[in-house]
Design a protein around this motif. Structure first.
Motif, PDB file in Angstrom:
ATOM      1  N   PRO A  66      75.609  15.478 -65.089  1.00  0.00           N
ATOM      2  CA  PRO A  66      74.281  16.098 -65.223  1.00  0.00           C
ATOM      3  C   PRO A  66      74.353  17.595 -64.935  1.00  0.00           C
ATOM      4  CG  PRO A  66      74.214  14.165 -63.788  1.00  0.00           C
ATOM      5  CD  PRO A  66      75.650  14.492 -64.002  1.00  0.00           C
ATOM      6  N   ASP A  67      73.476  18.335 -65.554  1.00  0.00           N
ATOM      7  CA  ASP A  67      73.380  19.763 -65.305  1.00  0.00           C
ATOM      8  C   ASP A  67      72.349  19.989 -64.194  1.00  0.00           C
ATOM      9  OD1 ASP A  67      73.296  22.480 -65.303  1.00  0.00           O
ATOM     10  OD2 ASP A  67      72.382  22.703 -67.288  1.00  0.00           O
ATOM     11  N   VAL A  68      72.819  20.375 -63.014  1.00  0.00           N
ATOM     12  CA  VAL A  68      71.925  20.625 -61.879  1.00  0.00           C
ATOM     13  C   VAL A  68      72.003  22.088 -61.455  1.00  0.00           C
ATOM     14  CG1 VAL A  68      71.983  18.252 -61.018  1.00  0.00           C
ATOM     15  CG2 VAL A  68      73.744  19.862 -60.283  1.00  0.00           C
ATOM     16  N   SER A  69      72.421  22.931 -62.389  1.00  0.00           N
ATOM     17  CA  SER A  69      72.648  24.341 -62.062  1.00  0.00           C
ATOM     18  C   SER A  69      71.374  25.047 -61.597  1.00  0.00           C
ATOM     19  CB  SER A  69      73.227  25.077 -63.270  1.00  0.00           C
ATOM     20  OG  SER A  69      72.349  24.972 -64.386  1.00  0.00           O
ATOM     21  N   GLU A  70      70.211  24.585 -62.063  1.00  0.00           N
ATOM     22  CA  GLU A  70      68.962  25.241 -61.687  1.00  0.00           C
ATOM     23  C   GLU A  70      68.361  24.677 -60.400  1.00  0.00           C
ATOM     24  OE1 GLU A  70      66.275  25.114 -64.931  1.00  0.00           O
ATOM     25  OE2 GLU A  70      67.539  26.314 -66.269  1.00  0.00           O
ATOM     26  N   LYS A  71      68.960  23.616 -59.877  1.00  0.00           N
ATOM     27  CA  LYS A  71      68.428  22.998 -58.660  1.00  0.00           C
ATOM     28  C   LYS A  71      69.111  23.612 -57.443  1.00  0.00           C
ATOM     29  CE  LYS A  71      67.291  18.741 -61.078  1.00  0.00           C
ATOM     30  NZ  LYS A  71      67.354  17.269 -61.119  1.00  0.00           N
ATOM     31  N   THR A  72      68.669  24.818 -57.110  1.00  0.00           N
ATOM     32  CA  THR A  72      69.279  25.550 -56.010  1.00  0.00           C
ATOM     33  C   THR A  72      68.579  25.242 -54.694  1.00  0.00           C
ATOM     34  OG1 THR A  72      67.893  27.438 -56.596  1.00  0.00           O
ATOM     35  CG2 THR A  72      70.120  27.402 -57.470  1.00  0.00           C
ATOM     36  N   LYS A  73      69.073  25.822 -53.638  1.00  0.00           N
ATOM     37  CA  LYS A  73      68.609  25.531 -52.283  1.00  0.00           C
ATOM     38  C   LYS A  73      67.131  25.882 -52.121  1.00  0.00           C
ATOM     39  CE  LYS A  73      69.843  26.578 -47.452  1.00  0.00           C
ATOM     40  NZ  LYS A  73      68.756  27.478 -47.050  1.00  0.00           N
ATOM     41  N   PRO A  74      66.291  24.905 -51.716  1.00  0.00           N
ATOM     42  CA  PRO A  74      64.863  25.177 -51.549  1.00  0.00           C
ATOM     43  C   PRO A  74      64.577  25.744 -50.166  1.00  0.00           C
ATOM     44  CG  PRO A  74      65.265  22.875 -51.135  1.00  0.00           C
ATOM     45  CD  PRO A  74      66.603  23.495 -51.494  1.00  0.00           C
ATOM     46  N   THR A  75      63.359  26.240 -49.987  1.00  0.00           N
ATOM     47  CA  THR A  75      62.900  26.670 -48.672  1.00  0.00           C
ATOM     48  C   THR A  75      61.482  26.190 -48.482  1.00  0.00           C
ATOM     49  OG1 THR A  75      62.451  28.553 -47.233  1.00  0.00           O
ATOM     50  CG2 THR A  75      62.119  28.905 -49.580  1.00  0.00           C
ATOM     51  N   VAL A  76      61.129  25.851 -47.255  1.00  0.00           N
ATOM     52  CA  VAL A  76      59.779  25.372 -46.959  1.00  0.00           C
ATOM     53  C   VAL A  76      59.075  26.299 -45.981  1.00  0.00           C
ATOM     54  CG1 VAL A  76      60.361  22.971 -47.366  1.00  0.00           C
ATOM     55  CG2 VAL A  76      60.635  23.910 -45.086  1.00  0.00           C
TER      56      VAL A  76
END
Length: 550
Positions: A66-76
């Protein structure tokens, strides 16, 4: 002429001597027949080769990671619950191994076990699969874990069944897991528990050491569990009883942590059996079970890729654990007027565990990336790095003299509670001696014997037994079960669940939520909110030429 005559005489002489003048022609025909058979075989073989090449090409083109390149580290940090998560990239001077801030071929999943009899998500896990190093990890998140939601009962297993508009559903469950761990799962997999039994049957059984006698009877769900302690071969029905076990009816072996440990041990045994080389011949049976009992946002081609990669996974590289926290805590419920059992997550220990086993990002996760609920000394609640979604929970609970006594006993019993409703439930249900309210041990739903009104422990919604109308305890909005229409108690406006259109009870005017246009029920005329222009459906605009004039 004499030359031709001599040739014919020579042929006759050969015939008389036993020769066959047609032998050469026969051999030539035989060679033609052999050549034709070989030609057909070559054509058939060529077709097989072309087909194999086509399948291989399809596999190489479509069956891929799968391409998950755009799923970078989130912040809350400082984010409200209803806002989309922002994405952060590493500093330029701290360049990651990959440009998008992700480890190569490292994937995360939200695994949810759905109990079809109750609709609850009794099992919630964060999973990671490091394909490059062939390691996989599972983190159990107990269903009593407190999360930052707007409703009264803040257990994580209430999120999935709540409406999306209120912060529920699978995507919001993923978000809550990211608040607890700092990892936004790449994909979700919802498994109905029936699938476990079917997989066990397809395998011919699974050997498992049942840790203790399991004896539980729940007439509300028609659930009956009776398993003897010991190591033996479990069939599908036995497996279903083991994974659905909550407690014994006599109160022994009670606690959410015990249940989680049993499920983890069984899933390890099941995984070890599934990954045996001999069971790969049953992949078609597994695929059928998967299709019938699993809901996921993973495309089939990605699933096939993961299945191919998992052939090299050794169970020694499969790690299972539980999110660190206080498993013996409680908090006051405004709905039930008693203490509910909760798990309060430890942020520092969780960050350490996540960075070692679950972090798909090239940048470490810190406690500042989490949103963790906590309880103050006065019983009020707070949340780290964010805004409390339930403002009423920020105030110290007001307990009456009668409820304070029950809260004390409730808190002592709630420390080991794994139920999603009132604490201290048993297999046959519980009754509050002050109100005679009964509690369903399977779903946690309480019923008022005087009115028959039921209360959902997850959302606090009440249901009228006569009309089926539900009432939201936070807003007071009522929902008609037949049409799905909700009614605002303050204005009386109704909202259609299908279109989202709202209706004014005074004049009957409906409003389109997407355009803001209002429709007069008497004339059918529409009013544009931007220009104030009203259009009468019974008249036509002469300034616009008809279409047939071009």
């Amino acid at each position: 002429m004499s030359r031709q005559r001599g040739k014919r005489e020579a042929e006759r002489e050969k015939w008389h001597k036993g020769g066959d003048p047609f032998a050469a022609d026969g051999a030539q025909q035989k060679r033609r027949r052999l050549t034709g058979w070989k030609r057909g075989a070559v054509i058939a073989l060529s077709c097989v080769v072309v087909l194999a090449l086509a399948v291989s090409a399809w596999w190489m083109i479509f069956v891929k990671a799968p391409d998950v390149s755009e799923k970078t580290k989130p912040t809350v940090t400082d984010q409200d619950q209803d806002k989309d998560q922002e994405e952060t990239l590493p500093d330029a001077e701290d360049e990651p191994e990959t440009a998008n801030g992700r480890k190569e071929d490292y994937f995360t999943f939200l695994l949810v076990g759905e109990d079809t009899s109750s609709g609850s998500t009794d099992t919630i896990m964060l999973a990671s699969y490091d394909v490059a190093n062939q390691t996989a990890s599972l983190m159990s998140i107990p269903r009593d874990t407190m999360v930052n939601v707007s409703w009264d009962i803040k257990k994580i297993n209430s999120v999935y069944s709540a409406s999306e508009a209120k912060g529920g559903g699978i995507e919001n469950l993923k978000k809550q897991v990211s608040y607890l761990t700092g990892v936004m799962p790449d994909f979700y997999v919802i498994v109905q528990w029936e699938a476990v039994g079917e997989i066990v049957e397809a395998l011919g059984g699974v050997y498992f050491d049942v840790p203790f006698d399991m004896n539980y009877d729940d007439p509300y769900q028609d659930l009956h569990i009776h398993q003897e302690k010991g190591y033996r071969l479990l069939d599908g029905e036995d497996a279903m009883e083991v994974v659905r076990w909550r407690q014994n009816s006599d109160g022994t072996n009670y606690g959410d942590t015990t249940r989680v440990e049993v499920q983890q041990a069984f899933l390890m045994a099941l995984a070890e059996q599934c990954l045996k080389l001999g069971n790969w011949t049953k992949v078609s049976a597994f695929a059928k079970i998967f299709a019938e009992n699993v809901e996921t946002d993973l495309p089939l081609t990605n699933i096939l890729w993961f299945a191919q990669q998992a052939m090299g996974l050794d169970t020694e590289n499969l790690h299972v654990m539980t999110i660190p926290g206080d498993y013996n805590s409680y908090a006051w419920s405004r709905t039930y007027k008693n203490n509910q059992s909760y798990v309060f997550v430890y942020p520092d220990e969780t960050v350490e565990m996540v960075n070692q086993y679950f972090n798909p990002y090239t940048e470490d996760i810190t406690a500042d990336d989490l949103q963790i609920m906590y309880k103050n000394k006065d019983g009020s609640l707070g949340v780290t790095n964010g805004t409390l979604a339930d403002s009423a929970a920020a105030k110290a609970p007001v307990k009456s003299s009668s409820s304070s006594g029950s809260s004390s006993s409730s808190s002592s019993s709630s420390s080991g509670s794994s139920g999603s409703g009132s604490s201290g439930t048993s297999g046959s249900g519980t009754t509050d001696t002050g109100t005679e309210t009964t509690t369903d041990p399977g779903t946690g739903t309480t019923t008022d014997p005087g009115t028959g009104t039921t209360t959902d422990p997850g959302t606090g919604e009440t249901t009228d037994p006569g009309t089926g109308t539900t009432t939201d305890p936070g807003t007071g909005e009522t929902t008609d079960p037949g049409t799905g229409t909700t009614t605002d108690p303050g204005t009386g406006e109704t909202v259609d669940s299908g279109t989202g259109e709202s209706t004014d009870p005074g004049n009957g005017t409906t409003t389109d939520p997407s355009t803001g246009e209002t429709v007069d029920p008497g004339t059918g005329g529409t009013t544009d909110p931007g220009t104030g222009t009203t259009t009468d459906p019974g008249t036509t605009d002469d300034s616009v030429p008809p279409s047939w004039l071009g």
